[in-house]
Write a protein that holds these residues in place. Structure first.
Motif, PDB file in Angstrom:
ATOM      1  N   SER A 148       0.794  -1.352  -0.328  1.00 19.19           N
ATOM      2  CA  SER A 148      -0.059   0.164  -0.044  1.00 19.19           C
ATOM      3  C   SER A 148       1.087   1.386  -0.159  1.00 19.19           C
ATOM      4  O   SER A 148       1.894   1.591   0.503  1.00 19.19           O
ATOM      5  CB  SER A 148      -0.901  -0.264   1.014  1.00 19.19           C
ATOM      6  N   LEU A 149       0.646   2.563  -0.450  1.00 19.79           N
ATOM      7  CA  LEU A 149       1.084   3.401  -0.128  1.00 19.79           C
ATOM      8  C   LEU A 149       0.563   4.206   0.976  1.00 19.79           C
ATOM      9  O   LEU A 149       0.647   6.069   1.285  1.00 19.79           O
ATOM     10  CB  LEU A 149       0.734   4.513  -1.073  1.00 19.79           C
ATOM     11  N   GLN A 150       0.395   3.913   1.996  1.00 16.17           N
ATOM     12  CA  GLN A 150      -0.219   4.664   3.059  1.00 16.17           C
ATOM     13  C   GLN A 150       0.744   4.493   3.531  1.00 16.17           C
ATOM     14  O   GLN A 150       1.663   3.540   4.078  1.00 16.17           O
ATOM     15  CB  GLN A 150      -0.613   3.057   4.371  1.00 16.17           C
ATOM     16  N   LYS A 183      -0.684   1.235  -9.593  1.00 16.78           N
ATOM     17  CA  LYS A 183      -1.920   0.403  -9.505  1.00 16.78           C
ATOM     18  C   LYS A 183      -2.189   0.393  -8.311  1.00 16.78           C
ATOM     19  O   LYS A 183      -3.102   0.747  -7.646  1.00 16.78           O
ATOM     20  CB  LYS A 183      -1.846  -0.968  -9.651  1.00 16.78           C
ATOM     21  N   LEU A 184      -1.148   0.501  -6.712  1.00 17.81           N
ATOM     22  CA  LEU A 184      -0.984   0.613  -5.505  1.00 17.81           C
ATOM     23  C   LEU A 184      -1.994   2.735  -5.783  1.00 17.81           C
ATOM     24  O   LEU A 184      -2.056   3.015  -4.913  1.00 17.81           O
ATOM     25  CB  LEU A 184       0.138   0.645  -4.925  1.00 17.81           C
ATOM     26  N   ALA A 185      -1.339   3.353  -6.504  1.00 19.23           N
ATOM     27  CA  ALA A 185      -1.272   4.929  -6.645  1.00 19.23           C
ATOM     28  C   ALA A 185      -2.776   5.187  -6.604  1.00 19.23           C
ATOM     29  O   ALA A 185      -4.082   5.612  -5.835  1.00 19.23           O
ATOM     30  CB  ALA A 185      -0.946   5.657  -7.502  1.00 19.23           C
ATOM     31  N   ILE A 186      -3.429   4.093  -7.736  1.00 19.83           N
ATOM     32  CA  ILE A 186      -4.812   3.466  -8.110  1.00 19.83           C
ATOM     33  C   ILE A 186      -5.836   3.142  -6.946  1.00 19.83           C
ATOM     34  O   ILE A 186      -6.809   3.827  -5.844  1.00 19.83           O
ATOM     35  CB  ILE A 186      -5.680   2.764  -9.294  1.00 19.83           C
ATOM     36  N   ASP A 187      -5.548   2.088  -6.600  1.00 23.44           N
ATOM     37  CA  ASP A 187      -5.551   1.367  -5.218  1.00 23.44           C
ATOM     38  C   ASP A 187      -6.144   2.304  -3.681  1.00 23.44           C
ATOM     39  O   ASP A 187      -6.964   2.359  -3.330  1.00 23.44           O
ATOM     40  CB  ASP A 187      -4.828   0.520  -4.930  1.00 23.44           C
ATOM     41  N   TYR A 188      -5.149   3.655  -4.104  1.00 18.32           N
ATOM     42  CA  TYR A 188      -5.043   4.508  -2.848  1.00 18.32           C
ATOM     43  C   TYR A 188      -6.376   5.254  -2.354  1.00 18.32           C
ATOM     44  O   TYR A 188      -7.090   5.912  -1.773  1.00 18.32           O
ATOM     45  CB  TYR A 188      -3.450   5.341  -2.668  1.00 18.32           C
ATOM     46  N   LEU A 218      -9.185   4.714  -4.643  1.00 22.28           N
ATOM     47  CA  LEU A 218     -10.254   3.792  -4.264  1.00 22.28           C
ATOM     48  C   LEU A 218     -10.435   4.048  -2.473  1.00 22.28           C
ATOM     49  O   LEU A 218     -11.479   3.950  -2.273  1.00 22.28           O
ATOM     50  CB  LEU A 218     -10.240   2.907  -4.904  1.00 22.28           C
ATOM     51  N   GLU A 219     -10.114   3.699  -2.447  1.00 21.66           N
ATOM     52  CA  GLU A 219      -9.692   3.676  -0.770  1.00 21.66           C
ATOM     53  C   GLU A 219     -10.316   5.086  -0.085  1.00 21.66           C
ATOM     54  O   GLU A 219     -11.159   5.175   0.679  1.00 21.66           O
ATOM     55  CB  GLU A 219      -8.616   3.302   0.081  1.00 21.66           C
ATOM     56  N   VAL A 220      -9.121   6.257  -0.438  1.00 21.93           N
ATOM     57  CA  VAL A 220      -9.897   7.512   0.028  1.00 21.93           C
ATOM     58  C   VAL A 220     -11.727   6.790  -0.474  1.00 21.93           C
ATOM     59  O   VAL A 220     -12.746   8.186   0.045  1.00 21.93           O
ATOM     60  CB  VAL A 220      -9.145   8.611  -0.998  1.00 21.93           C
ATOM     61  N   ILE A 221     -11.890   7.210  -1.546  1.00 23.02           N
ATOM     62  CA  ILE A 221     -14.006   7.063  -2.108  1.00 23.02           C
ATOM     63  C   ILE A 221     -14.284   6.090  -1.202  1.00 23.02           C
ATOM     64  O   ILE A 221     -14.882   6.815  -0.418  1.00 23.02           O
ATOM     65  CB  ILE A 221     -13.618   6.581  -3.163  1.00 23.02           C
ATOM     66  N   ASP A 222     -13.881   5.327  -0.822  1.00 20.84           N
ATOM     67  CA  ASP A 222     -14.477   4.121  -0.275  1.00 20.84           C
ATOM     68  C   ASP A 222     -14.758   4.900   1.041  1.00 20.84           C
ATOM     69  O   ASP A 222     -15.505   4.887   2.053  1.00 20.84           O
ATOM     70  CB  ASP A 222     -13.611   2.827  -0.404  1.00 20.84           C
ATOM     71  N   ASN A 223     -13.406   5.913   1.632  1.00 26.85           N
ATOM     72  CA  ASN A 223     -13.794   5.928   3.469  1.00 26.85           C
ATOM     73  C   ASN A 223     -14.452   6.776   3.406  1.00 26.85           C
ATOM     74  O   ASN A 223     -14.977   7.271   4.455  1.00 26.85           O
ATOM     75  CB  ASN A 223     -12.168   6.570   3.590  1.00 26.85           C
TER      76      ASN A 223
END
Length: 321
Positions: A33-35, A113-118, A120-125
């Motif tokens: 993750s990029l966290q 891909k991790l940047a996009i996942d990050y 996506l997680e912000v949106i979900d949050n």
């Protein structure tokens, strides 16, 4: 967007995002993750989020968060295809801006891909915010695209939402990134944890609760006397803890001192009612009646939220003897 990047779309899109990415290394492949690495990847994250926010604000105010999710997933799953594969305007907006960045500062396939996942997680949050455009509006606000009037309206809506779901004004400020974050970090630092600027909102609140619970009893008491209304969630946490330990004298002492300092402490009355709901229903009823009296003096509540709460309290009070 540079002329070269624009030509890639005009001339049939015979190119792909993957061509602008570097091969993965053993080190990048291990990244989950990029966290915690937001600063290092800020250019890529900001480019994605700004593209989404600008498209929403300038091109299509009707799109929803799910449309942004669909666009990001499609890019992630098909980034190795020709650019002409992408047909949706939002997808093209994101890709155009990313290509311009990647031409100068490429990252690896996995990092991309991790940047996009990050994101996506912000949106979900923000999916809990009861709005199909919760993320889009938040991103537009954070990116500074709203007019002054729109910005004020958005801030007002967030404060109403926070009040409705029981979050403090400080948490609302944190959601709005209003510069009050230092209050949270000062608290965390003071009580035994180093600064954690990379924590999410949820992690930050959990961190505060953990550090509060680890305080000596006298420090907990003093902290709540000084900061009760601002950290009212901790008041509820502490009262619940005291109740479980049967320390009702200390509960009454804290209640007396808090009410001497603060007027219309709505959440305190609610928590006290909950503490005594089974132990002393008559006393619980009196606290809920106090909470009911303060409703009309709570400016942060919308009229709808106020009436919903009023009906709930009246129904509860009616049931208590």
């Amino acid at each position: 967007m540079s002329p070269d990047t624009e030509n890639k779309f005009i001339e049939g899109g015979d190119d792909s995002v993957s061509r602008y990415l570097k091969p993965d290394t053993s080190e990048t492949k291990e990244m989950k993750s990029l966290q915690g690495m937001e600063y290092e990847y800020s250019d890529y994250l900001a480019t994605i989020e700004y593209s989404i926010a600008r498209y929403f604000y300038e091109n299509d105010r009707k799109i929803k968060d799910k449309d942004a999710v669909a666009a990001l997933n499609n890019i992630k799953n098909n980034y190795d295809k020709n650019i002409s594969f992408f047909k949706q305007d939002l997808e093209i907006e994101i890709i155009e801006n990313l290509l311009e960045l990647l031409e100068d500062k490429p990252i690896s396939h996995h990092e991309f891909k991790l940047a996009i996942d990050y994101v996506l997680e912000v949106i979900d949050n923000r999916s809990w915010m009861e709005d199909e455009q919760a993320y889009l509006k938040w991103a537009t606000y954070i990116m500074g695209l709203f007019t002054e009037k729109e910005r004020e309206e958005y801030e007002k809506s967030i404060r109403k939402l926070a009040a409705r779901v029981g979050l403090s004004s400080k948490h609302a400020d944190l959601m709005l990134m209003k510069g009050e974050e230092e209050d949270y970090f000062e608290f965390v630092e003071k009580y035994g944890t180093e600064g954690r600027e990379e924590l999410t909102e949820e992690e930050l609140v959990a961190e505060i609760e953990t550090n509060f619970l680890s305080m000596p009893e006298d420090e907990k008491f003093d902290f709540l006397l000084e900061n009760g209304p601002e950290f009212y969630e901790l008041v509820g946490l502490y009262l619940s803890d005291l109740s479980e330990r049967g320390e009702f004298d200390k509960i009454q002492d804290l209640y007396r001192k808090l009410t001497e300092r603060y007027n219309d402490f709505f959440h305190l009355y609610v928590y006290m009612g909950g503490v005594y709901l089974e132990k002393d229903p008559s006393l619980a009823k009196s606290y809920f009646q106090e909470a009911l009296k303060t409703l009309d003096r709570l400016d942060e509540l919308s009229d709808t939220a106020r009436e919903v709460l009023r009906a709930q309290f009246l129904n509860l009070i009616k049931k208590l003897k």
